[in-house]
Design a protein around this motif. Structure first.
Motif, PDB file in Angstrom:
ATOM      1  N   PHE A  63      56.757  39.888  41.673  1.00  0.00           N
ATOM      2  CA  PHE A  63      56.577  39.036  40.348  1.00  0.00           C
ATOM      3  C   PHE A  63      57.659  37.917  40.329  1.00  0.00           C
ATOM      4  O   PHE A  63      57.285  37.092  39.673  1.00  0.00           O
ATOM      5  CB  PHE A  63      56.654  39.873  39.187  1.00  0.00           C
ATOM      6  N   ASP A  64      58.649  37.890  41.017  1.00  0.00           N
ATOM      7  CA  ASP A  64      59.863  36.903  40.814  1.00  0.00           C
ATOM      8  C   ASP A  64      59.384  35.621  41.959  1.00  0.00           C
ATOM      9  O   ASP A  64      60.224  34.890  41.989  1.00  0.00           O
ATOM     10  CB  ASP A  64      60.863  37.583  40.862  1.00  0.00           C
ATOM     11  N   SER A  65      58.367  35.677  42.516  1.00  0.00           N
ATOM     12  CA  SER A  65      57.900  34.789  43.706  1.00  0.00           C
ATOM     13  C   SER A  65      56.701  34.149  43.040  1.00  0.00           C
ATOM     14  O   SER A  65      56.217  34.182  42.043  1.00  0.00           O
ATOM     15  CB  SER A  65      58.095  35.166  45.069  1.00  0.00           C
ATOM     16  N   ASP A  66      55.860  33.621  44.223  1.00  0.00           N
ATOM     17  CA  ASP A  66      54.505  33.071  44.206  1.00  0.00           C
ATOM     18  C   ASP A  66      53.756  34.202  43.260  1.00  0.00           C
ATOM     19  O   ASP A  66      53.371  35.065  44.221  1.00  0.00           O
ATOM     20  CB  ASP A  66      54.122  32.696  45.664  1.00  0.00           C
ATOM     21  N   PRO A  67      53.154  33.794  42.247  1.00  0.00           N
ATOM     22  CA  PRO A  67      52.302  34.716  41.620  1.00  0.00           C
ATOM     23  C   PRO A  67      50.925  34.728  42.016  1.00  0.00           C
ATOM     24  O   PRO A  67      49.889  35.508  41.700  1.00  0.00           O
ATOM     25  CB  PRO A  67      52.059  34.102  40.066  1.00  0.00           C
ATOM     26  N   GLY A  68      50.575  33.938  43.410  1.00  0.00           N
ATOM     27  CA  GLY A  68      49.073  33.796  43.820  1.00  0.00           C
ATOM     28  C   GLY A  68      48.606  35.291  44.277  1.00  0.00           C
ATOM     29  O   GLY A  68      47.327  35.538  43.866  1.00  0.00           O
ATOM     30  N   ALA A  69      49.478  36.014  44.804  1.00  0.00           N
ATOM     31  CA  ALA A  69      49.210  37.450  45.386  1.00  0.00           C
ATOM     32  C   ALA A  69      48.301  38.264  44.146  1.00  0.00           C
ATOM     33  O   ALA A  69      47.426  38.845  44.408  1.00  0.00           O
ATOM     34  CB  ALA A  69      50.000  38.093  46.040  1.00  0.00           C
ATOM     35  N   ILE A  70      49.149  38.425  43.061  1.00  0.00           N
ATOM     36  CA  ILE A  70      48.638  39.381  42.000  1.00  0.00           C
ATOM     37  C   ILE A  70      47.417  38.463  41.373  1.00  0.00           C
ATOM     38  O   ILE A  70      46.596  39.179  40.829  1.00  0.00           O
ATOM     39  CB  ILE A  70      49.742  39.626  40.927  1.00  0.00           C
ATOM     40  N   SER A  71      47.405  37.257  41.226  1.00  0.00           N
ATOM     41  CA  SER A  71      46.416  36.582  40.884  1.00  0.00           C
ATOM     42  C   SER A  71      45.014  36.714  41.429  1.00  0.00           C
ATOM     43  O   SER A  71      43.793  36.983  40.792  1.00  0.00           O
ATOM     44  CB  SER A  71      46.601  35.022  40.760  1.00  0.00           C
ATOM     45  N   ARG A  72      45.187  36.869  42.750  1.00  0.00           N
ATOM     46  CA  ARG A  72      44.056  37.224  43.518  1.00  0.00           C
ATOM     47  C   ARG A  72      43.697  38.653  43.404  1.00  0.00           C
ATOM     48  O   ARG A  72      42.128  38.851  43.270  1.00  0.00           O
ATOM     49  CB  ARG A  72      44.254  36.946  44.960  1.00  0.00           C
ATOM     50  N   GLU A  73      44.518  39.434  43.137  1.00  0.00           N
ATOM     51  CA  GLU A  73      44.237  40.926  42.813  1.00  0.00           C
ATOM     52  C   GLU A  73      43.367  41.084  41.489  1.00  0.00           C
ATOM     53  O   GLU A  73      42.420  41.767  41.605  1.00  0.00           O
ATOM     54  CB  GLU A  73      45.530  41.937  42.995  1.00  0.00           C
ATOM     55  N   ILE A  74      43.963  40.418  40.443  1.00  0.00           N
ATOM     56  CA  ILE A  74      43.232  40.326  39.452  1.00  0.00           C
ATOM     57  C   ILE A  74      41.946  39.720  39.314  1.00  0.00           C
ATOM     58  O   ILE A  74      40.923  40.442  38.759  1.00  0.00           O
ATOM     59  CB  ILE A  74      44.093  39.530  38.088  1.00  0.00           C
ATOM     60  N   SER A  75      41.750  38.696  40.061  1.00  0.00           N
ATOM     61  CA  SER A  75      40.387  38.225  40.301  1.00  0.00           C
ATOM     62  C   SER A  75      39.592  39.252  40.933  1.00  0.00           C
ATOM     63  O   SER A  75      38.163  39.253  40.650  1.00  0.00           O
ATOM     64  CB  SER A  75      40.423  36.914  41.163  1.00  0.00           C
ATOM     65  N   MET A  76      40.031  39.840  41.987  1.00  0.00           N
ATOM     66  CA  MET A  76      39.277  40.902  42.724  1.00  0.00           C
ATOM     67  C   MET A  76      38.900  42.108  41.906  1.00  0.00           C
ATOM     68  O   MET A  76      37.873  42.794  41.835  1.00  0.00           O
ATOM     69  CB  MET A  76      39.869  41.367  43.857  1.00  0.00           C
ATOM     70  N   MET A  77      39.598  42.306  40.843  1.00  0.00           N
ATOM     71  CA  MET A  77      39.451  43.540  40.142  1.00  0.00           C
ATOM     72  C   MET A  77      38.300  43.047  38.907  1.00  0.00           C
ATOM     73  O   MET A  77      37.426  43.923  38.991  1.00  0.00           O
ATOM     74  CB  MET A  77      40.692  43.738  39.332  1.00  0.00           C
ATOM     75  N   GLU A  78      38.365  41.936  38.568  1.00  0.00           N
ATOM     76  CA  GLU A  78      37.147  41.679  37.623  1.00  0.00           C
ATOM     77  C   GLU A  78      35.901  41.248  38.434  1.00  0.00           C
ATOM     78  O   GLU A  78      34.801  41.612  37.639  1.00  0.00           O
ATOM     79  CB  GLU A  78      37.290  40.247  37.011  1.00  0.00           C
ATOM     80  N   GLU A  79      35.911  40.746  39.677  1.00  0.00           N
ATOM     81  CA  GLU A  79      34.867  40.965  40.177  1.00  0.00           C
ATOM     82  C   GLU A  79      33.846  42.199  40.641  1.00  0.00           C
ATOM     83  O   GLU A  79      32.839  42.446  40.537  1.00  0.00           O
ATOM     84  CB  GLU A  79      35.054  40.279  41.691  1.00  0.00           C
ATOM     85  N   ARG A  80      35.117  43.282  40.859  1.00  0.00           N
ATOM     86  CA  ARG A  80      34.442  44.482  40.807  1.00  0.00           C
ATOM     87  C   ARG A  80      33.846  45.214  39.809  1.00  0.00           C
ATOM     88  O   ARG A  80      32.944  45.752  39.717  1.00  0.00           O
ATOM     89  CB  ARG A  80      35.614  45.632  41.404  1.00  0.00           C
ATOM     90  N   GLN A  81      34.695  44.708  38.668  1.00  0.00           N
ATOM     91  CA  GLN A  81      34.013  45.220  37.440  1.00  0.00           C
ATOM     92  C   GLN A  81      32.881  44.630  37.216  1.00  0.00           C
ATOM     93  O   GLN A  81      31.814  45.348  36.571  1.00  0.00           O
ATOM     94  CB  GLN A  81      34.831  44.789  36.307  1.00  0.00           C
ATOM     95  N   ALA A  82      32.548  43.210  37.375  1.00  0.00           N
ATOM     96  CA  ALA A  82      31.225  42.719  37.190  1.00  0.00           C
ATOM     97  C   ALA A  82      30.255  43.167  38.056  1.00  0.00           C
ATOM     98  O   ALA A  82      29.096  43.385  37.417  1.00  0.00           O
ATOM     99  CB  ALA A  82      31.474  41.076  37.392  1.00  0.00           C
ATOM    100  N   ALA A  83      30.561  43.440  39.169  1.00  0.00           N
ATOM    101  CA  ALA A  83      29.518  44.319  40.129  1.00  0.00           C
ATOM    102  C   ALA A  83      29.061  45.577  39.765  1.00  0.00           C
ATOM    103  O   ALA A  83      27.882  45.908  39.803  1.00  0.00           O
ATOM    104  CB  ALA A  83      30.027  44.201  41.652  1.00  0.00           C
ATOM    105  N   ALA A  84      29.768  46.382  38.890  1.00  0.00           N
ATOM    106  CA  ALA A  84      29.352  47.617  38.475  1.00  0.00           C
ATOM    107  C   ALA A  84      28.698  47.259  37.005  1.00  0.00           C
ATOM    108  O   ALA A  84      28.070  48.556  36.704  1.00  0.00           O
ATOM    109  CB  ALA A  84      30.878  48.363  38.279  1.00  0.00           C
TER     110      ALA A  84
END
Length: 415
Positions: A63-84
């Motif tokens: 979390f103390d470096s580029d937040p891109g990785a967790i941002s992508r994970e959150i995006s994928m989380m919401e995509e899986r929720q939408a698909a369900a």
């Protein structure tokens, strides 16, 4: 004059005692410095962040470096929720709920009780994101999996005794030749009993639905917090994933100096290394998502609530501090940890206000007056669990506003 002479005489005698013992003290320090325990090679600092765990690109985040990785994970989380969602409801996601559980040692009985009491109201939400550090890490998997795991949560935090958590070693030998004052093999056995294949499968299923479980440790070689994506690890099906999950939980609760660090095997470019991990509370007392993640992005425009559980008090407990090294350093350390937690709460609060996320905070209030005779005192933990359970059942003890550090305004009744 008499008092001053007596004090001067005492000081002279103390100085003489120190001088007489100086060779012994030096010998002890030299011996301690040489009493290192062998360990595997730590990965070079320049490559540690890029090492893939179990071959996964998203097994953990920094979390103390580029937040891109967790941002992508959150995006994928919401995509899986939408698909369900059913076909007719895919235009928008339902309200989201996030849960952050702090450290606190045996005070974790409060958060465990709070979950059980909340279940009894039939208003406990399904959390899209659960995070935990230290004692909060031990609560987090049960809270993530929901009310069906309340009986196990109650057992872990009300049926244990000190011997079920740690075995104390001889202090002098531990200081001179060891890495900790206690042996945590009983705690690992407790984790092993509850964190099993069935729990791993359940966590993997929920991850597939678009839910995240993050556990924080501190990488001691790097001096940096690490946040492990337990759902991705569970869903990987990789050999060693269950053992890694257990070791992450143990590491997150391993107070430096008191409990041994946990060594985690990693591999990079065909070479094996060992990372040293300790209590996530060495870096943070609690976390929600990185402040650098912009929660105002259009994809996240949904009703969101962050539920923050502080397994500790917000008021500072008064205590007499004696003029001794142990008393002064002990009181200073507890003060440091207290205000570290308060600052983490403030940081989370400011991030939620920026991002339009509703804020709810629960903590041990000054009305709880039970005392403990020793760490993990079963009588104390049962009383604290009952206190948390009553607070969760009441439903109106959440706070929704922070004015200044340590100043919390009463909340409107939480939904």
């Amino acid at each position: 004059m008499t008092v001053r002479n007596r004090t001067a005489g005492n000081d002279a005698r103390c100085a003489a005692t120190v001088l007489w013992r100086l060779p012994l003290l030096l010998a002890i320090l030299l011996q301690t410095a040489c009493a290192n325990i062998d360990r595997g090679d730590p990965p070079p600092g320049r490559t540690a962040e890029s090492i893939r765990i179990l071959g996964l690109p998203n097994a953990r985040f920094w979390f103390d470096s580029d937040p891109g990785a967790i941002s992508r994970e959150i995006s994928m989380m919401e995509e899986r929720q939408a698909a369900a969602l059913p076909a007719g409801r895919r235009g928008g996601l339902p309200p989201a709920n996030y849960l952050a559980l702090s450290g606190g040692g045996d005070n974790g009985a409060f958060g465990a009780g709070l979950m059980a009491g909340w279940t009894q109201t039939d208003r406990r939400p399904v959390f899209d994101l659960v995070t935990g550090i230290s004692a909060g890490a031990l609560i987090a998997p049960f809270a993530f999996l929901g009310p069906d795991y309340d009986p196990q949560l109650r057992e872990v935090f009300t049926e244990v005794a000190p011997r079920d958590v740690v075995l104390l070693r001889g202090r002098l030998r531990a200081v001179l030749f060891g890495e900790a004052l206690a042996d945590t093999s009983p705690l690992y056995a407790l984790i092993e009993r509850h964190v099993n294949d069935a729990m791993m499968a359940a966590v993997a299923r929920e991850y597939g639905k678009g839910r995240l479980l993050l556990i924080g440790t501190t990488n001691l070689d790097l001096g940096r917090p690490v946040f492990w994506n337990i759902g991705a690890i569970a869903a990987s099906g990789q050999p060693g994933s269950l053992d890694l999950f257990r070791r992450i939980l143990l590491a997150s609760a391993s107070i430096p100096g008191a409990f041994p660090p946990v060594l985690i095997d990693v591999e990079d470019a065909g070479r094996r290394y060992q990372e040293m991990h300790v209590d996530g509370g060495a870096a943070l007392q609690m976390f929600l998502y990185p402040t650098l993640v912009d929660g105002r992005e259009p994809r996240s425009r949904r009703q969101r609530t962050a539920w923050i559980v502080r397994n500790g008090r917000l008021d500072v407990e008064w205590a007499t501090t004696n003029r001794s090294i142990l008393s002064i350093t002990g009181r200073s350390a507890s003060t440091l940890l207290h205000f570290s937690a308060v600052n983490d709460i403030l940081r989370i609060y400011l991030a939620t206000q920026r991002d339009g996320v509703a804020f709810r905070l629960a903590y041990i209030g000054p009305e709880f007056q039970e005392t403990r005779d020793e760490p993990f005192d079963n009588r104390f933990m049962r009383a604290l669990f009952a206190h948390g359970e009553a607070q969760g059942r009441a439903g109106d003890r959440w706070r929704d506003r922070v004015r200044t550090i340590g100043s919390i305004e009463p909340a409107r009744p939480a939904p």
